[in-house]
Every structure is written in C-alpha cells, then in structure tokens.
Design a protein around this motif. Structure first.
Motif, mmCIF file in Angstrom:
data_model
loop_
_atom_site.group_PDB
_atom_site.id
_atom_site.type_symbol
_atom_site.label_atom_id
_atom_site.label_comp_id
_atom_site.label_asym_id
_atom_site.label_seq_id
_atom_site.Cartn_x
_atom_site.Cartn_y
_atom_site.Cartn_z
ATOM 1 N N VAL A 87 0.868 -1.189 0.000
ATOM 2 C CA VAL A 87 0.000 0.000 0.000
ATOM 3 C C VAL A 87 0.897 1.228 0.000
ATOM 4 C CG1 VAL A 87 -1.739 1.276 1.288
ATOM 5 C CG2 VAL A 87 -1.801 -1.221 1.248
ATOM 6 N N PRO A 88 0.796 2.029 -1.068
ATOM 7 C CA PRO A 88 1.649 3.215 -1.089
ATOM 8 C C PRO A 88 1.208 4.216 -0.021
ATOM 9 C CG PRO A 88 0.121 3.223 -2.957
ATOM 10 C CD PRO A 88 -0.054 1.922 -2.235
ATOM 11 N N ALA A 89 2.166 4.845 0.568
ATOM 12 C CA ALA A 89 1.868 5.828 1.609
ATOM 13 C C ALA A 89 1.199 7.044 0.977
ATOM 14 C CB ALA A 89 3.149 6.234 2.325
ATOM 15 N N GLN A 90 0.108 7.475 1.580
ATOM 16 C CA GLN A 90 -0.620 8.650 1.092
ATOM 17 C C GLN A 90 0.004 9.896 1.726
ATOM 18 O OE1 GLN A 90 -3.282 8.833 -0.971
ATOM 19 N NE2 GLN A 90 -3.249 6.637 -1.368
ATOM 20 N N PRO A 91 0.319 10.880 0.898
ATOM 21 C CA PRO A 91 0.831 12.115 1.518
ATOM 22 C C PRO A 91 -0.290 12.762 2.332
ATOM 23 C CG PRO A 91 0.458 12.440 -0.835
ATOM 24 C CD PRO A 91 0.206 10.991 -0.534
ATOM 25 N N GLN A 92 0.044 13.231 3.504
ATOM 26 C CA GLN A 92 -0.966 13.849 4.361
ATOM 27 C C GLN A 92 -1.280 15.248 3.865
ATOM 28 O OE1 GLN A 92 0.107 13.752 8.465
ATOM 29 N NE2 GLN A 92 -1.032 11.860 8.758
ATOM 30 N N GLN A 93 -2.571 15.504 3.743
ATOM 31 C CA GLN A 93 -3.028 16.835 3.349
ATOM 32 C C GLN A 93 -3.060 17.719 4.593
ATOM 33 O OE1 GLN A 93 -3.772 17.847 0.257
ATOM 34 N NE2 GLN A 93 -3.192 15.841 -0.532
ATOM 35 N N PRO A 94 -2.606 18.951 4.457
ATOM 36 C CA PRO A 94 -2.696 19.835 5.632
ATOM 37 C C PRO A 94 -4.165 20.073 5.995
ATOM 38 C CG PRO A 94 -1.968 21.053 3.692
ATOM 39 C CD PRO A 94 -2.053 19.611 3.309
ATOM 40 N N VAL A 95 -4.429 20.117 7.248
ATOM 41 C CA VAL A 95 -5.783 20.337 7.742
ATOM 42 C C VAL A 95 -6.103 21.825 7.592
ATOM 43 C CG1 VAL A 95 -7.299 20.229 9.752
ATOM 44 C CG2 VAL A 95 -5.590 18.440 9.363
ATOM 45 N N GLN A 96 -7.198 22.097 6.911
ATOM 46 C CA GLN A 96 -7.628 23.482 6.725
ATOM 47 C C GLN A 96 -8.533 23.873 7.891
ATOM 48 O OE1 GLN A 96 -6.659 25.583 4.355
ATOM 49 N NE2 GLN A 96 -5.380 24.053 3.390
ATOM 50 N N ILE A 97 -8.104 24.836 8.648
ATOM 51 C CA ILE A 97 -8.910 25.342 9.759
ATOM 52 C C ILE A 97 -9.545 26.647 9.292
ATOM 53 C CG2 ILE A 97 -8.893 26.185 12.131
ATOM 54 C CD1 ILE A 97 -6.435 24.387 12.575
ATOM 55 N N PRO A 98 -10.866 26.676 9.240
ATOM 56 C CA PRO A 98 -11.510 27.901 8.746
ATOM 57 C C PRO A 98 -11.282 29.062 9.710
ATOM 58 C CG PRO A 98 -13.147 26.385 9.626
ATOM 59 C CD PRO A 98 -11.826 25.668 9.645
ATOM 60 N N GLU A 99 -11.087 30.228 9.128
ATOM 61 C CA GLU A 99 -10.925 31.413 9.958
ATOM 62 C C GLU A 99 -12.279 31.842 10.471
ATOM 63 O OE1 GLU A 99 -8.678 34.787 8.802
ATOM 64 O OE2 GLU A 99 -7.219 33.577 7.720
ATOM 65 N N VAL A 100 -12.314 32.202 11.717
ATOM 66 C CA VAL A 100 -13.548 32.668 12.331
ATOM 67 C C VAL A 100 -13.419 34.175 12.501
ATOM 68 C CG1 VAL A 100 -15.021 32.517 14.362
ATOM 69 C CG2 VAL A 100 -13.849 30.481 13.517
ATOM 70 N N ALA A 101 -14.399 34.869 11.994
ATOM 71 C CA ALA A 101 -14.378 36.325 12.116
ATOM 72 C C ALA A 101 -14.525 36.702 13.584
ATOM 73 C CB ALA A 101 -15.507 36.941 11.303
ATOM 74 N N LYS A 102 -13.662 37.590 14.022
ATOM 75 C CA LYS A 102 -13.744 38.058 15.399
ATOM 76 C C LYS A 102 -14.892 39.052 15.495
ATOM 77 C CE LYS A 102 -8.893 37.489 16.487
ATOM 78 N NZ LYS A 102 -7.661 38.145 16.903
ATOM 79 N N PRO A 103 -15.677 38.955 16.559
ATOM 80 C CA PRO A 103 -16.786 39.899 16.693
ATOM 81 C C PRO A 103 -16.254 41.325 16.887
ATOM 82 C CG PRO A 103 -16.591 38.525 18.646
ATOM 83 C CD PRO A 103 -15.592 38.025 17.644
ATOM 84 N N VAL A 104 -16.966 42.252 16.333
ATOM 85 C CA VAL A 104 -16.587 43.651 16.468
ATOM 86 C C VAL A 104 -17.092 44.147 17.814
ATOM 87 C CG1 VAL A 104 -16.902 45.964 15.502
ATOM 88 C CG2 VAL A 104 -16.707 43.992 13.980
ATOM 89 N N SER A 105 -16.238 44.789 18.557
ATOM 90 C CA SER A 105 -16.629 45.303 19.859
ATOM 91 C C SER A 105 -17.596 46.470 19.695
ATOM 92 C CB SER A 105 -15.396 45.773 20.630
ATOM 93 O OG SER A 105 -15.791 46.365 21.852
ATOM 94 N N LYS A 106 -18.655 46.431 20.467
ATOM 95 C CA LYS A 106 -19.631 47.519 20.468
ATOM 96 C C LYS A 106 -19.215 48.612 21.449
ATOM 97 C CE LYS A 106 -23.207 44.083 19.811
ATOM 98 N NZ LYS A 106 -24.367 43.443 20.432
#
Length: 124
Positions: A15-34
């Motif tokens: 079984v050929p080794a599968q290259p690991q894909q980097p994990v994509q972590i979605p950016e979370v918009a920071k709430p705007v301070s009121k």
C-alpha cells in the motif's frame, strides 16, 4: 502466527503511503466590539434651534447596571433614576449633564428616549 505477521507486513509494503493533506482550519471572524460606539442625536427646541448630544455605548455590563439601578421593587422603571444614569454613563457630550440641568434646557424626554433606543440597538 509468524505467517500472519509476514502477510500483514507484506500487505503494508504494497500500500503506497498517502501524503498527508494539511488540515484546513476555517478562519472565524472576530466579533466587532460595540464598546465605545457613538451616535450623535439632535433634539429640536421649541424656538426652532437644535441641541446636539453625543451618545456612547458604555458596554453590556454598565447597560445592564443602568436598568438594574433604575428598577423599583415593583418592577417598574424609575424614570428619574434611569435619566440620571443615562446622562452619567451614555451622554458624553456635553459632559457632566444632570437631570437638574433640564430645568433650563428642553428635550429631556426626547434625549432619554434616544439614549434608551441607542442602548437597545447595541444590546442585541
């Protein structure tokens, strides 16, 4: 048992080794301070002139304290205490206004309503 081990090792080698894909972590918009947001309101006088006031959001804790401090034991809002609290913590210009200043000024009801509405808009 040795045969099973050899079979497992052989299967792993084919079984050929599968290259690991980097994990994509979605950016979370920071709430705007009121906190500190401002709004200018204009209150029309009977003589046709306009008084300008600058309102500033004091933060959720202070907004809640204003309501708490102004609520009577029967659950009703004490309008004079509410007005004093708004003038002290929300109306920043002109500075240091008190309810007593409105013996010579017009528009306290309109100003209190505008400041109350302003807090309500940002409190959501």
């Amino acid at each position: 048992m040795a045969e099973e081990l050899q079979a497992t090792q052989a299967a792993q080698q084919t079984v050929p080794a599968q290259p690991q894909q980097p994990v994509q972590i979605p950016e979370v918009a920071k709430p705007v301070s009121k906190f500190g947001q401002q709004k200018e309101v204009e209150i029309k006088r009977a003589d046709g002139g306009v008084d300008k006031y600058l309102l500033q959001y004091p933060g959720i804790r202070k907004a809640m304290e204003i309501i708490d401090n102004s609520t009577m034991p029967n659950g009703q809002l004490a309008r004079s205490i509410f007005a004093d609290q708004l003038l002290e913590h929300v109306v920043v210009q002109p500075a240091n206004l008190s309810l007593d200043d409105f013996d010579e000024r017009e528009g306290i009801n309109q100003l209190v309503d505008a400041a109350d509405e302003f807090l309500g808009e940002l409190w959501q």
